[in-house]
Design an enzyme around this catalytic site. Sequence first.
Site, PDB file in Angstrom:
ATOM      1  N   ASP A  15      -9.210   4.488 -15.546  1.00  0.00           N
ATOM      2  CA  ASP A  15      -8.536   4.763 -14.272  1.00  0.00           C
ATOM      3  C   ASP A  15      -7.244   3.957 -14.316  1.00  0.00           C
ATOM      4  O   ASP A  15      -7.258   2.734 -14.185  1.00  0.00           O
ATOM      5  CB  ASP A  15      -9.451   4.300 -13.122  1.00  0.00           C
ATOM      6  CG  ASP A  15      -8.760   4.348 -11.763  1.00  0.00           C
ATOM      7  OD1 ASP A  15      -7.611   4.813 -11.693  1.00  0.00           O
ATOM      8  OD2 ASP A  15      -9.391   3.917 -10.780  1.00  0.00           O
ATOM      9  N   LYS A  77       3.611   3.092 -11.549  1.00  0.00           N
ATOM     10  CA  LYS A  77       3.057   4.454 -11.636  1.00  0.00           C
ATOM     11  C   LYS A  77       3.782   5.375 -10.651  1.00  0.00           C
ATOM     12  O   LYS A  77       3.847   6.576 -10.854  1.00  0.00           O
ATOM     13  CB  LYS A  77       1.555   4.395 -11.325  1.00  0.00           C
ATOM     14  CG  LYS A  77       0.847   5.735 -11.357  1.00  0.00           C
ATOM     15  CD  LYS A  77      -0.646   5.547 -11.174  1.00  0.00           C
ATOM     16  CE  LYS A  77      -1.376   6.825 -10.870  1.00  0.00           C
ATOM     17  NZ  LYS A  77      -2.806   6.611 -10.618  1.00  0.00           N
ATOM     18  N   GLU A 154      -8.313  12.374 -10.417  1.00  0.00           N
ATOM     19  CA  GLU A 154      -9.073  11.217  -9.906  1.00  0.00           C
ATOM     20  C   GLU A 154     -10.217  11.621  -8.961  1.00  0.00           C
ATOM     21  O   GLU A 154     -11.355  11.172  -9.149  1.00  0.00           O
ATOM     22  CB  GLU A 154      -8.123  10.215  -9.240  1.00  0.00           C
ATOM     23  CG  GLU A 154      -7.300   9.465 -10.285  1.00  0.00           C
ATOM     24  CD  GLU A 154      -6.090   8.733  -9.728  1.00  0.00           C
ATOM     25  OE1 GLU A 154      -5.938   8.658  -8.500  1.00  0.00           O
ATOM     26  OE2 GLU A 154      -5.288   8.237 -10.541  1.00  0.00           O
ATOM     27  N   ASP A 176      -9.159  10.416  -1.230  1.00  0.00           N
ATOM     28  CA  ASP A 176      -8.842   9.388  -2.232  1.00  0.00           C
ATOM     29  C   ASP A 176      -7.475   8.773  -1.928  1.00  0.00           C
ATOM     30  O   ASP A 176      -6.439   9.381  -2.207  1.00  0.00           O
ATOM     31  CB  ASP A 176      -8.861  10.061  -3.624  1.00  0.00           C
ATOM     32  CG  ASP A 176      -8.530   9.086  -4.741  1.00  0.00           C
ATOM     33  OD1 ASP A 176      -8.287   7.903  -4.469  1.00  0.00           O
ATOM     34  OD2 ASP A 176      -8.523   9.528  -5.915  1.00  0.00           O
TER      35      ASP A 176
END
Length: 563
Positions: A15, A77, A154, A176
């Site tokens: 992850d 990211k 994810e 999420d």
Amino acid sequence: MQDASLPRPALLGIDLGTTNSLIAVWREGRAELIPNALGDALTPSVVSLDEDDTILVGKAARARLTTHPERTAAAFKRFMGSDRQIQLGSRQFSPEELSALVLGSLRQDAEAFLGQAVTEAVISVPAYFSDEQRKRTLFAAELAGLSVTRLINEPTAAAMAYGLHEQKFERTLIFDLGGGTFDVTVLEYALPLIEVHASTGDNFLGGEDFTAALLQACLKHWQLTPSTIDAQAMASLGDALEQLKCKLGEGAQQLSWRYAEQTFEWELDEAAAVKIWEPLLARLRAPIEQALRDARLKPRDLDSLVLVGGATRMPAVQQMVATLFGRLPYRHLDPDTIVALGAATQAACKARDGAVEELILTDVCPYTLGISTNRGEGVSGAFSPIIERNTVIPTSRVQRYSTTFAQQTEIRIAVYQGERPWVRDNIFIDSFDIQFTPSEQLQSLDVRFSYDINGLLEVDVTLLETGERYGHSIDRSPTGLDEQARRDSHARLATLKVHPRDALPNRTLLARLERAWMQSLGDERARIAEWMDTFNTVLAGQQASEIASHRSALNDALDQMRL
Ligand code: AMP
């Protein structure tokens, strides 16, 4: 065929998060988290360049965000897929190079834990990541020496981990909210089948935005202008607000910040924070509504609601979700670790290993993909969808178009992603020109889009009259970067020195002590200075057991002081 004399590659899932990254392995029929050199499952996705130009990754780097902000990078990211360069000291890095350093650190942790070389992994990405962001993630893995057996969305990874634990769910919504991205996925369990019906999201919304909103609000309260505050002071305030945000659930919090010989105070409780966050909380609603609409479900049709991602620990977010759905969300597994465990489960599934052999997962393309065309006479720039959002993947769809005038010899295929009728409002992916033999008549051409399970797109064009095929995938390189840029990245990383893994616990404590010194005053500061001197003396003595016992005592003392 697998050479029987070689060890079987470990089944790993990663992850790669905005705030934290994790690596998990599938072995003996279950997914297991791999600890880093400090014994933690979570490695902060932070990279810092030490004074002697050595790279530090993880907790030590995170401590240096406050003490050395100009040599440290976090949340990169968020820039994945852009051409942004990030400055660390005198060096520049792309977001994928920094991600490669995080992946490299996870890889080393896995190698130390498993005692074997690590060469491949399943890596999770936000469901709403674009084609370019996915390609850059693959490139980051390549830079770290990892081949990616699959990119998994994810929330889908979380769904896999839940699928194994909970046999009773049917229709589920996965909410999420990580550090930098937000995904909503509606899926159905009919085990062994896990079928994703719809995925939507926002790639620029996450827990970091909630901290940034607090930062703006407190500076406004103190009537301070951000541009007049130096980077180090700003970083220490950001750090303090991040900690305050995470403690709001425990009750009202006091913030005391020293700057320019003055002490600034701020008190904040959950209700006041919710007011500050209203615009962000409102932005969470639209993707939920869209996912339900696309899955043709009403909130009451859902059997369960699962929260994933560190930022779902915020009471304000839980409250918003509970109000919207009229029920409490299900929080059985740890929202921080579930994605990595799910990615390792997917690695096992792909390798057809044990208990997961039977699981079948179907996922979707979360956004519409198409090309730019003329609509009617002379109106150009209309978006013509080829793969509509939430189509089950892998998929291959074709649309027929025609040239616009006789004797035309060239056509430009411009590929976009998005949900708006005009391409100018959508995300440009790539374009290419094709040349063909002219004809007296208008010519028809078929444009085929193939979208694979990793979420990567290929485009093929066929000219109907002549049968000429342009198997021109939109982007032949795996990254969207040209060969030279790729080589440069490899060369840049090859020259870097990375801090040795076994020295990290000591280096992390020193970075932490330095931050604690900066954040404290008076007697407390003097005590920390003393600890720093003592620890340096103990380090010079090179007695491993003495170093370890001092380290543990000092870490405990800092924990107690919440520093
Ligand atoms: P992830 O990317 O899933 O690791 O999520 C990281 C985000 O979760 C960061 O923005 C953190 O600030 C946030 N977060 C983690 N723990 C908490 C907490 N207890 N309360 C509020 N936010 C949290």
